[in-house]
Design an enzyme around this catalytic site. Structure first.
Site, PDB file in Angstrom:
ATOM      1  N   SER A   1      -6.055   5.303   2.711  1.00  0.00           N
ATOM      2  CA  SER A   1      -5.789   6.368   1.744  1.00  0.00           C
ATOM      3  C   SER A   1      -5.610   7.708   2.437  1.00  0.00           C
ATOM      4  O   SER A   1      -6.225   7.977   3.457  1.00  0.00           O
ATOM      5  CB  SER A   1      -6.935   6.480   0.742  1.00  0.00           C
ATOM      6  OG  SER A   1      -6.695   7.564  -0.122  1.00  0.00           O
TER       7      SER A   1
ATOM      8  N   LYS B   1      -9.834  -0.089  -2.501  1.00  0.00           N
ATOM      9  CA  LYS B   1      -8.731   0.883  -2.452  1.00  0.00           C
ATOM     10  C   LYS B   1      -8.081   1.007  -3.827  1.00  0.00           C
ATOM     11  O   LYS B   1      -7.733   2.100  -4.277  1.00  0.00           O
ATOM     12  CB  LYS B   1      -7.682   0.452  -1.412  1.00  0.00           C
ATOM     13  CG  LYS B   1      -6.377   1.249  -1.425  1.00  0.00           C
ATOM     14  CD  LYS B   1      -6.553   2.648  -0.897  1.00  0.00           C
ATOM     15  CE  LYS B   1      -5.494   3.656  -1.300  1.00  0.00           C
ATOM     16  NZ  LYS B   1      -4.113   3.335  -1.061  1.00  0.00           N
TER      17      LYS B   1
ATOM     18  N   HIS C   1     -10.327   3.029  -6.008  1.00  0.00           N
ATOM     19  CA  HIS C   1     -10.168   4.417  -5.566  1.00  0.00           C
ATOM     20  C   HIS C   1      -8.948   5.049  -6.241  1.00  0.00           C
ATOM     21  O   HIS C   1      -9.024   6.155  -6.779  1.00  0.00           O
ATOM     22  CB  HIS C   1     -10.006   4.456  -4.039  1.00  0.00           C
ATOM     23  CG  HIS C   1      -9.424   5.737  -3.520  1.00  0.00           C
ATOM     24  ND1 HIS C   1      -8.083   6.028  -3.616  1.00  0.00           N
ATOM     25  CD2 HIS C   1     -10.004   6.819  -2.943  1.00  0.00           C
ATOM     26  CE1 HIS C   1      -7.857   7.240  -3.111  1.00  0.00           C
ATOM     27  NE2 HIS C   1      -9.004   7.734  -2.692  1.00  0.00           N
ATOM     28  N   ASN C   2      -7.830   4.340  -6.227  1.00  0.00           N
ATOM     29  CA  ASN C   2      -6.625   4.890  -6.848  1.00  0.00           C
ATOM     30  C   ASN C   2      -6.793   5.044  -8.354  1.00  0.00           C
ATOM     31  O   ASN C   2      -6.304   6.007  -8.940  1.00  0.00           O
ATOM     32  CB  ASN C   2      -5.418   3.989  -6.554  1.00  0.00           C
ATOM     33  CG  ASN C   2      -4.905   4.168  -5.139  1.00  0.00           C
ATOM     34  OD1 ASN C   2      -5.661   4.520  -4.240  1.00  0.00           O
ATOM     35  ND2 ASN C   2      -3.628   3.927  -4.923  1.00  0.00           N
TER      36      ASN C   2
ATOM     37  N   GLU D   1      -8.690   8.070  -8.953  1.00  0.00           N
ATOM     38  CA  GLU D   1      -7.774   9.197  -8.709  1.00  0.00           C
ATOM     39  C   GLU D   1      -6.941   9.492  -9.978  1.00  0.00           C
ATOM     40  O   GLU D   1      -6.768  10.659 -10.352  1.00  0.00           O
ATOM     41  CB  GLU D   1      -6.887   8.818  -7.522  1.00  0.00           C
ATOM     42  CG  GLU D   1      -5.799   9.795  -7.151  1.00  0.00           C
ATOM     43  CD  GLU D   1      -4.897   9.187  -6.062  1.00  0.00           C
ATOM     44  OE1 GLU D   1      -5.413   8.650  -5.056  1.00  0.00           O
ATOM     45  OE2 GLU D   1      -3.668   9.249  -6.223  1.00  0.00           O
TER      46      GLU D   1
END
Ligand code: NDP
Length: 484
Positions: free
Chosen positions: A128, A182, A185-186, A189
């Site tokens: 990232s 990941k 995480h996105n 976000e």
């Protein structure tokens, strides 16, 4: 061969990652399907370290010392499979193949299992931080076997960014764990950006503040609890004028239809399968989808009545005397909603880890997100501390620090949601986070009625609060209760 590590796929991400690795003193083999990118890398940046260009796959593989370590950085999906299929026959047992692209974690599980049969260690690694992060130090979420991590871990720790001396890279868990984390995480976000956008909308149209004034507000917020990369760049975007016209805020000429590459959608799809309510991420994905339905929005505007949606022409809904209070209320609502979004994201990491037996340490994920990635924030230190104090924390919202922070902000949060409803300014992220918070703390939920309905129309049975077992009412018979 003499190269210590190889990178194949030299578009923006691969090129910058290869440069980062070479800058750290590793002899780096580089390869790309089309030669031009390989040549360009060596010509432009050859003096940054030792690159060994490979112009065929065989040449690339042969240039690496054994056991080989190769990072694939190509388009996710079928291109990744194509590259694996081309490389695998040329590799030997014990070689390590790394996918640094944005793969779906289920693809990573499938690829890992297939390559394990051939004795090849396949590591799915989440990276990232975009192209700048790849060059200067990303946050890295490596999955894969312990064995692969032993060789790969030190290299990744070198090229990752460090915060307080700790590299933002740690072994997440086997097979798809890295890509799963990941993905979440996105998703987080997406939620974070949606909440920021709602705060902006309420202050802009509810209070009638200009983007420039709001740039100052966000800059101030960036020195408190909300301090983060996303708040910092919000101030930069709001401060920017259109480069092609004088005195027109850029944000006013950007088309208001958000796009998505799909990782937010993956997060929500996966959360549905796991039964984890990530309502903040879902609202963000759906808000982007609604923004993109331009035809519907255009058709609805003249037809659907409601408040004018803010100060412009409608006088606003917050008196100027209460403006400072309102700005602070929105800050508190943003913070509380953000805590909920992160609590949901960490719940999802735990659920995924349980489902697939990964043993992911949530505190370690907060630690590696403190730098390099898009959601980097001071706030993550608090999350790291929360899990250090109690690794079994049932929800981030129950950590004493966060519980207290949200408790202090909750009246403001409620006022902001009421204001948004009154003014007709949609704030789905704020409202749904508040509903989640109230749902979590409520002694009895409305699901009792849902269970009753399910028993009536489908004989699905219900459980009782006062005795064990499953029960059913003879709804169309004598109305008596039977035990199943
Ligand atoms: P792209 O996703 O645009 O992919 C382009 C690269 O893939 C080129 O090297 C291209 O080779 C190669 N490629 C495409 N199809 C094939 C194929 N069939 N066989 C061999 N090679 C192929 O590049 P990015 O650098 O943007 O991203 C790389 C990966 O990193 C992606 O998985 C992306 O999702 C992920 N990622 C991207 C981030 C970003 O900010 N861009 C952030 C984090 C992760 P050629 O030059 O020959 O066309």
């Amino acid at each position: 061969g003499q190269a210590q590590i190889g990178v194949t796929g030299l578009a923006v991400m691969g090129r910058n990652l290869a440069r980062n690795i070479a800058r750290h003193g590793y002899v780096t083999a580089v390869h790309n399907r089309t030669d031009a990118k390989t040549k360009a890398l060596v010509e432009e940046f050859g003096d940054e370290g030792t690159f060994v260009p490979g112009y065929t796959t065989q040449e690339f593989v042969d240039s690496l010392s054994s056991p080989r370590t190769i990072i694939i950085m190509v388009k996710a999906g079928a291109p990744t499979d194509a590259v694996i299929d081309e490389l695998a026959p040329l590799l030997s047992e014990g070689d390590i193949l790394v996918d640094g692209g944005n793969a779906h974690f289920l693809d990573t599980r499938r690829r890992e299992a297939a390559l394990r049969e051939k004795g090849i260690h396949f590591a799915g690694v989440g990276v990232s931080g975009g192209e700048e992060g790849a060059l200067l130090g990303p946050s890295i979420m490596p999955g894969g076997s312990e064995h692969a991590y032993e060789k790969l871990g030190p290299i990744l720790a070198d090229i990752a960014v460090s915060v307080d001396g700790t590299p933002c890279s740690t072994h997440v868990g086997p097979d798809g764990a890295g890509h799963f984390v990941k993905m979440v995480h996105n998703g987080i976000e997406y939620a974070d950006m949606q909440l920021i956008a709602e705060a902006y909308d309420l202050l802009r149209h509810g209070l009638g503040r200009t983007p420039k004034q709001l740039a100052e507000v966000f800059t101030t917020w960036n020195s408190g609890d909300l301090e983060s990369f996303l708040i910092e760049i919000t101030a930069r975007v709001l401060d920017k004028d259109d480069p092609t016209q004088e005195g027109v805020p850029l944000v006013d000429v950007i088309l208001d239809e958000a796009e998505q590459k799909g990782t937010g959608r993956w997060t929500v799809q996966t959360a549905l399968d796991l039964g984890t309510p990530v309502s903040g991420i879902a609202e963000a994905v759906f808000a982007r989808a609604l923004s993109g339905h331009a035809e519907q929005r255009k058709a609805a505007q003249p037809v659907l009545p409601g408040p004018a949606g803010g100060a412009e022409g409608s006088g606003g809904f917050v008196a100027e005397a209460d403006a400072d209070q309102f700005v602070d209320d929105v800050r508190a609502a943003l913070y509380a909603s953000k805590v909920v979004a992160y609590a949901q994201g960490f719940d999802m990491i735990r659920a995924g880890s349980q489902e697939y037996g990964w043993g992911v340490d949530p505190g370690a994920m907060a630690t590696i997100w403190r730098g390099g990635c898009i959601i980097r924030a001071k706030f993550l230190d608090r999350i790291k501390d929360a899990y250090a104090k109690n690794p079994e924390l049932p929800s981030l919202l129950l950590d004493p620090y966060f519980a207290d922070a949200v408790a202090k902000g909750q009246e403001a949060w409620r006022r902001v949601v009421v204001h948004s409803v009154t003014a007709g300014i949609p704030a789905p992220g704020f409202a749904s986070a508040l509903a989640y918070y109230d749902g979590l703390r409520r002694e009895r939920s409305s699901a009792a009625l849902v269970q009753g309905l399910r028993d009536l129309f489908g004989a699905h049975t219900y459980k009782r609060v006062d005795r064990d077992g499953s029960f059913h009412v003879e709804w169309s018979g004598d109305g008596s209760q039977s035990q199943g």
